[in-house]
Design a protein around this motif. Sequence first.
Motif, mmCIF file in Angstrom:
data_model
loop_
_atom_site.group_PDB
_atom_site.id
_atom_site.type_symbol
_atom_site.label_atom_id
_atom_site.label_comp_id
_atom_site.label_asym_id
_atom_site.label_seq_id
_atom_site.Cartn_x
_atom_site.Cartn_y
_atom_site.Cartn_z
ATOM 1 N N ARG A 8 -7.709 -7.881 -6.415
ATOM 2 C CA ARG A 8 -8.320 -6.581 -6.129
ATOM 3 C C ARG A 8 -8.773 -6.538 -4.680
ATOM 4 N NH1 ARG A 8 -12.708 -4.249 -8.442
ATOM 5 N NH2 ARG A 8 -11.830 -2.206 -8.829
ATOM 6 N N ASP A 9 -8.764 -5.338 -4.144
ATOM 7 C CA ASP A 9 -9.197 -5.130 -2.770
ATOM 8 C C ASP A 9 -10.685 -5.481 -2.667
ATOM 9 O OD1 ASP A 9 -8.941 -4.267 -0.197
ATOM 10 O OD2 ASP A 9 -8.006 -2.357 -0.734
ATOM 11 N N SER A 10 -11.212 -5.617 -1.458
ATOM 12 C CA SER A 10 -12.650 -5.864 -1.322
ATOM 13 C C SER A 10 -13.150 -5.309 0.006
ATOM 14 C CB SER A 10 -12.942 -7.361 -1.395
ATOM 15 O OG SER A 10 -12.339 -7.987 -0.294
ATOM 16 N N TRP A 11 -14.475 -5.211 0.107
ATOM 17 C CA TRP A 11 -15.074 -4.750 1.361
ATOM 18 C C TRP A 11 -15.043 -5.871 2.373
ATOM 19 C CZ3 TRP A 11 -15.601 0.264 1.507
ATOM 20 C CH2 TRP A 11 -15.799 0.959 0.315
ATOM 21 N N GLY A 12 -14.980 -5.492 3.655
ATOM 22 C CA GLY A 12 -14.936 -6.515 4.694
ATOM 23 C C GLY A 12 -16.313 -7.054 5.018
ATOM 24 N N SER A 13 -17.340 -6.226 4.894
ATOM 25 C CA SER A 13 -18.680 -6.678 5.245
ATOM 26 C C SER A 13 -19.696 -5.847 4.478
ATOM 27 C CB SER A 13 -18.930 -6.481 6.733
ATOM 28 O OG SER A 13 -18.959 -5.098 7.012
ATOM 29 N N ARG A 14 -20.920 -6.329 4.507
ATOM 30 C CA ARG A 14 -21.977 -5.607 3.810
ATOM 31 C C ARG A 14 -22.253 -4.269 4.495
ATOM 32 N NH1 ARG A 14 -27.986 -7.650 2.818
ATOM 33 N NH2 ARG A 14 -28.656 -5.842 1.603
ATOM 34 N N LEU A 15 -22.258 -4.316 5.816
ATOM 35 C CA LEU A 15 -22.455 -3.069 6.550
ATOM 36 C C LEU A 15 -21.353 -2.080 6.180
ATOM 37 C CD1 LEU A 15 -24.155 -1.651 8.738
ATOM 38 C CD2 LEU A 15 -22.473 -2.430 10.407
ATOM 39 N N GLY A 16 -20.152 -2.623 5.972
ATOM 40 C CA GLY A 16 -19.005 -1.786 5.631
ATOM 41 C C GLY A 16 -19.242 -0.986 4.361
ATOM 42 N N ILE A 17 -19.702 -1.646 3.307
ATOM 43 C CA ILE A 17 -19.877 -0.883 2.054
ATOM 44 C C ILE A 17 -21.058 0.081 2.166
ATOM 45 C CG2 ILE A 17 -21.082 -2.822 0.879
ATOM 46 C CD1 ILE A 17 -20.180 -1.300 -1.727
ATOM 47 N N ILE A 177 -6.617 6.399 2.257
ATOM 48 C CA ILE A 177 -6.664 5.669 0.974
ATOM 49 C C ILE A 177 -5.504 4.681 0.884
ATOM 50 C CG2 ILE A 177 -6.987 5.934 -1.525
ATOM 51 C CD1 ILE A 177 -7.044 8.939 -0.938
ATOM 52 N N TYR A 178 -4.395 5.074 1.465
ATOM 53 C CA TYR A 178 -3.217 4.218 1.447
ATOM 54 C C TYR A 178 -3.525 2.862 2.098
ATOM 55 C CZ TYR A 178 1.557 2.728 2.335
ATOM 56 O OH TYR A 178 2.717 2.021 2.367
ATOM 57 N N TYR A 179 -4.352 2.888 3.146
ATOM 58 C CA TYR A 179 -4.689 1.630 3.829
ATOM 59 C C TYR A 179 -5.766 0.829 3.096
ATOM 60 C CZ TYR A 179 -1.538 2.477 7.646
ATOM 61 O OH TYR A 179 -0.392 2.650 8.375
ATOM 62 N N GLY A 180 -6.269 1.363 1.994
ATOM 63 C CA GLY A 180 -7.129 0.548 1.126
ATOM 64 C C GLY A 180 -8.602 0.586 1.481
ATOM 65 N N ILE A 181 -9.340 -0.228 0.737
ATOM 66 C CA ILE A 181 -10.797 -0.235 0.840
ATOM 67 C C ILE A 181 -11.245 -0.695 2.229
ATOM 68 C CG2 ILE A 181 -12.828 -1.482 -0.056
ATOM 69 C CD1 ILE A 181 -11.879 0.696 -1.914
ATOM 70 N N LYS A 182 -10.793 -1.884 2.600
ATOM 71 C CA LYS A 182 -11.248 -2.439 3.878
ATOM 72 C C LYS A 182 -10.481 -1.806 5.048
ATOM 73 C CE LYS A 182 -10.444 -6.769 4.535
ATOM 74 N NZ LYS A 182 -10.579 -8.086 3.965
ATOM 75 N N GLY A 183 -9.169 -1.747 4.897
ATOM 76 C CA GLY A 183 -8.326 -1.292 6.009
ATOM 77 C C GLY A 183 -8.357 0.219 6.205
ATOM 78 N N GLY A 184 -8.717 0.966 5.179
ATOM 79 C CA GLY A 184 -8.710 2.426 5.299
ATOM 80 C C GLY A 184 -10.117 3.002 5.281
#
Length: 531
Positions: A8-17, A177-184
């Motif tokens: 599953r996709d994930s966040w890159g950092s806490r600040l990110g989410i 959305i295509y680039y996903g959670i972290k990348g998009g």
Amino acid sequence: MLQKKKSRDSWGSRLGIIMAVAGSAIGLGNFLRFPAKAASNGGGAFMIPYFISFLLLGLPLMWIEWTLGRYGGGFEHGTAPGIFHSLWRKNRFIKYFGVIGIFGPLVIFIYYSYIESWTLAYSVFSLLGKYRGITDQATMQSFLGAFQGLEQNQYFSSIKPAYFFFLVTFILNITVIYYGIKGGIERLCKFALPLLLFFGVILLLRVCTLGAPDLAKPDWNVANGFGFLWNPDFSALKSARVWLEAAGQIFFTLSVGIGVILTYASYLSKADDVVLSGLTASSTNEFSEVILGASIIIPAAFVFFGPQQIQSIAKSGVFNLGFVTMPLIMNHLPFSVVFGFLWFFLLFLAGVTSSVSLAQPAVAFLEDEFDITRKRAVTIFGIVAFVLCQPAIFLLGRGVVDELDFWGGTFFLVIFATIETILFAWVFGMEEAWEEIHKGAQLRVPGIYKFIIKYVTPVFLFFILGMWFWQEWLPIIFLKNVPEANRPYVLATRIGLIVIFLVLAVLVKIAWRRKRSASGNTHERGKHVQV
Ligand code: PFF
């Protein structure tokens, strides 16, 4: 800290989410809906029920959704059907209640992305000076009407420009959305959120220096504009309608009670904090709503139109303050091109960081429960959502958007929030829930919230539902407040919504059947898979 165990996709950092959740929360609701609600409910009369709703509904639901999302993510479920099922395995039906958590965001997405595209269009119109010469309310209104395809005039002779901006906005959303959670999503929010807050502060400073532009009306000044919003009016506490509107605004603005935060939080890891992160995201939203959102449009409109007219403008439609009054005000200011652009582009940035969050639950559902790739899930979502947006665009004047907003953006929010709270506090159990909230927490939730989440929030929600059924149910069911000519369209929208809901419920059924047979097969081979 934030690594995931599977694919599953994930966040890159806490600040990110935090930025992504704040980005979802901060949207058109903050800058258009909130000022319209506050102004039409008499300004200061609105703020006490609003803050109480924030403390008793908004904040608890924020924590509930962060916690349940992270919990469900541990079972590889990113949407409510799977999360509810993980919470209450013995109940075969609970997953169907979870359908609301995909249905609601999808329905909001259908009209939200279209309105968002107007803000992009108006950003461009500001730069091109397209509404520059308009100085009165009626002409600005017909500029908007012609743009929306509701009439034809010298400004627009067809809906084509609006459709063009819709396409651009839609493609942008799908690309993110295509680039996903972290990348998009995370990447978008990390840049868009600070930028929109910066634009907001500039506009706020500009409004604060407006003074009293009309010398004949010295009372129409900025200080009184702020007073209109901040002088409390305790008599409004007796009005059920003000409470309903305030609670509804809290849900909408925080993006809670509809499944979006569940999905975002499902990409967290077990040990990630949710208490401080949830609080930070909520506070950022409240800052941008009551400090920026309300301090721009309301005092500015007060200064130019006065206390009476501001209420009647706000009552005449959610969009009138933002798309009619604000451009008129900008036209009175030096550098109107710049300020007009800042205002509408701020709205666009706020809109896009919210609409991507509305698209994510449906995409996550397809990915998680049907094990398909993100690319395929986004393609399916893109095609379906594109088709569903068409009635909102072409039948705007027929009440379709209002109908979608009522069911997706109001009614189901309260229903879903009630189910979530009951599941969390009563089925999962408050002791366990409290422990789950605090896993990895860097801050403790004040003890009083144990009581609030268990008793006050559900009672408050039942009260709101009860009031609704009592006051508004029959007129709504029988389309009492819908003009005769619009009834067939509104009815068709309702039928369409039922069909969407049923299709999603059938998809849930199929997904579970497939998983059961897959886990049966695996079982036979001596392994145990939990679905
Ligand atoms: N919170 C967003 C706003 O204030 O505009 C709108 C929204 C986004 C509502 C996501 C619900 C949601 F799930």
